[in-house]
Design an enzyme around this catalytic site. Sequence first.
Site, PDB file in Angstrom:
ATOM      1  N   ASP A  85      -8.494 -29.336  34.555  1.00  0.00           N
ATOM      2  CA  ASP A  85      -7.574 -29.108  33.438  1.00  0.00           C
ATOM      3  C   ASP A  85      -6.828 -27.799  33.679  1.00  0.00           C
ATOM      4  OD1 ASP A  85      -9.303 -27.026  32.944  1.00  0.00           O
ATOM      5  OD2 ASP A  85      -9.828 -27.630  30.909  1.00  0.00           O
ATOM      6  N   ASP A 137      -6.127 -24.131  31.629  1.00  0.00           N
ATOM      7  CA  ASP A 137      -6.580 -23.358  30.468  1.00  0.00           C
ATOM      8  C   ASP A 137      -5.652 -22.180  30.197  1.00  0.00           C
ATOM      9  OD1 ASP A 137      -9.405 -24.640  30.256  1.00  0.00           O
ATOM     10  OD2 ASP A 137      -9.315 -23.979  32.339  1.00  0.00           O
ATOM     11  N   ASP A 150      -6.093 -26.965  27.845  1.00  0.00           N
ATOM     12  CA  ASP A 150      -6.778 -26.246  26.761  1.00  0.00           C
ATOM     13  C   ASP A 150      -5.950 -25.036  26.362  1.00  0.00           C
ATOM     14  OD1 ASP A 150      -8.972 -27.930  26.661  1.00  0.00           O
ATOM     15  OD2 ASP A 150     -10.167 -26.732  28.052  1.00  0.00           O
TER      16      ASP A 150
HETATM   17  P1  TTP Z   1     -13.360 -25.281  32.098  1.00  0.00           P
HETATM   18  O1  TTP Z   1     -11.914 -25.531  31.953  1.00  0.00           O
HETATM   19  O2  TTP Z   1     -14.272 -26.350  31.611  1.00  0.00           O
HETATM   20  O3  TTP Z   1     -13.780 -25.003  33.616  1.00  0.00           O
HETATM   21  P2  TTP Z   1     -12.999 -24.312  34.825  1.00  0.00           P
HETATM   22  O4  TTP Z   1     -11.609 -23.971  34.428  1.00  0.00           O
HETATM   23  O5  TTP Z   1     -13.855 -23.212  35.300  1.00  0.00           O
HETATM   24  O6  TTP Z   1     -13.019 -25.433  35.943  1.00  0.00           O
HETATM   25  P3  TTP Z   1     -12.029 -26.692  36.067  1.00  0.00           P
HETATM   26  O7  TTP Z   1     -11.175 -26.398  37.249  1.00  0.00           O
HETATM   27  O8  TTP Z   1     -12.945 -27.855  36.302  1.00  0.00           O
HETATM   28  O9  TTP Z   1     -11.267 -26.833  34.812  1.00  0.00           O
HETATM   29  O10 TTP Z   1     -13.770 -23.961  31.328  1.00  0.00           O
HETATM   30  C1  TTP Z   1     -13.124 -22.713  31.558  1.00  0.00           C
HETATM   31  C2  TTP Z   1     -13.868 -21.609  30.891  1.00  0.00           C
HETATM   32  O11 TTP Z   1     -13.748 -21.691  29.500  1.00  0.00           O
HETATM   33  C3  TTP Z   1     -15.350 -21.632  31.195  1.00  0.00           C
HETATM   34  O12 TTP Z   1     -15.718 -20.395  31.756  1.00  0.00           O
HETATM   35  C4  TTP Z   1     -16.035 -21.732  29.905  1.00  0.00           C
HETATM   36  C5  TTP Z   1     -14.968 -21.371  28.906  1.00  0.00           C
HETATM   37  N1  TTP Z   1     -15.113 -22.109  27.647  1.00  0.00           N
HETATM   38  C6  TTP Z   1     -15.418 -21.404  26.497  1.00  0.00           C
HETATM   39  O13 TTP Z   1     -15.562 -20.172  26.546  1.00  0.00           O
HETATM   40  N2  TTP Z   1     -15.563 -22.076  25.330  1.00  0.00           N
HETATM   41  C7  TTP Z   1     -15.416 -23.411  25.258  1.00  0.00           C
HETATM   42  O14 TTP Z   1     -15.552 -23.981  24.180  1.00  0.00           O
HETATM   43  C8  TTP Z   1     -15.089 -24.143  26.460  1.00  0.00           C
HETATM   44  C9  TTP Z   1     -14.913 -25.627  26.439  1.00  0.00           C
HETATM   45  C10 TTP Z   1     -14.944 -23.449  27.629  1.00  0.00           C
HETATM   46 MN    MN Z   2     -10.381 -25.383  33.482  1.00  0.00          MN
HETATM   47 MN    MN Z   3     -10.921 -26.124  30.009  1.00  0.00          MN
END
Ligand code: TTP
Ligand code: MN
Ligand code: MN
Length: 388
Positions: A204, A206, A312
């Site tokens: 995703d 973020d 996100d």
């Molecule tokens: P993710 O997007 O799940 O993971 P990522 O970006 O490390 O890997 P990917 O490439 O698969 O997307 O989460 C990103 C960060 O956000 C992770 O360190 C945890 C944090 N997080 C929160 O702090 N609160 C939340 O509710 C969620 C869902 C994630």
């Molecule tokens: Mn992510």
């Molecule tokens: Mn995420």
Amino acid sequence: LKSSEDTPSFTVKSYACQRRTPLKHHNTFLTEALEILAENAEFGENEGRSVAFRRSASVLKALPYAVRQMDDLKNLPCLGEHSQRVIKEILEDGSSREVESTRQSAQFQAMKALTGVFGVGVRSADRGFREGLLCPSDLIRTGQKLNKAQQAGVQYYDDLNRPVTKQEALAISQIVERAVNSVLPGSIITLTGGFRRGKEVGHDVDFLITHEEEGVEEGLMPKLVNWLDEQGFLLYQKTTRNSYLESKDGPARPPNNMDRFERCFSIFKLGQCSEDSSAVLETGSDDSGTTDNVNGTTRQQPGSSWRAVRVDLVVSPFSQFAFATLGWTGSKLFERELRRWAGQEKGMSLSSHALYDSKQQRYLRANSEEEIFAHLGLEFIPPCERNS
Ligand code: TTP
Ligand code: MN
Ligand code: MN
Ligand code: MN
């Protein structure tokens, strides 16, 4: 005088937040195996076991050499008896029977496929598997009751399981920047998560959004979501409002590490990226993507001019921005280890909102990630070395 040793000694600190973990390392063949066991433990809701395997894998990621023999593991922390047994078998036989049989098992494969649907967690996947479901299309075939998120998850399954590239992430950044600046000019937008750690692909994208003028960020999310929706960029969204101030359990201890920021879990409709530059910004209502109808759901065909991408969005007040940035950069294990370090070694409580010092009975302010590491008595670890 120091005694000379025949093997070069390399010490690894025991908390992941005390060490540098690059994205690319020398022990992938071992860490992938240990992470299969970690994932399988998560599917069985055995958190302790899962974290133990993840910590073992993480230690191997921090090594500047490839492990060739058990002797190379001397003096390393966190390697439990079970992990060592798995590593030994892989070093001697090329693979571990436990890992391979897990990988092949119908339950593991079904759990992996079902939890791979956006909106389907371990609980519902497990319930599904026990009712005989093996793959996402079984969710439709057997007429399961699906919530809105799960419906979108099934509908965009193929796209959402195709890795998001850095280029696509940058294209989404441009859209988000345009949107945020139209609804609250002067806002600060940070790309967090895996892309901030230097990953080339992600599941995703973020974003963390704030504004220097504390308070003006309140209510930003609904306006942002409205703008994006009107422009046709949203295929799905679920917004949750900020619940930080109402929380009774203390700001630094939100339940199960979920934070309380105003947030939006969404699925973007992204126009095709050209090779060199930004996305062709397609506005949605003309629906130029080719679609067909499969089992009552619309599925996108390959070769369509747009794709679905999980995004996100999180809004943080400026005073919490450093904590939010640290908390949303990950990796998940790095975050977990930071909180464990804070609690066990420093008598502090860290969240994505704040850092509380129990001894001094006060919150410690910070305007940057560097200051948070300093409060915690840790050497600063840059994002690209938080790939624990
Ligand atoms: P993710 O997007 O799940 O993971 P990522 O970006 O490390 O890997 P990917 O490439 O698969 O997307 O989460 C990103 C960060 O956000 C992770 O360190 C945890 C944090 N997080 C929160 O702090 N609160 C939340 O509710 C969620 C869902 C994630
Ligand atoms: Mn992510
Ligand atoms: Mn995420
Ligand atoms: Mn190296």
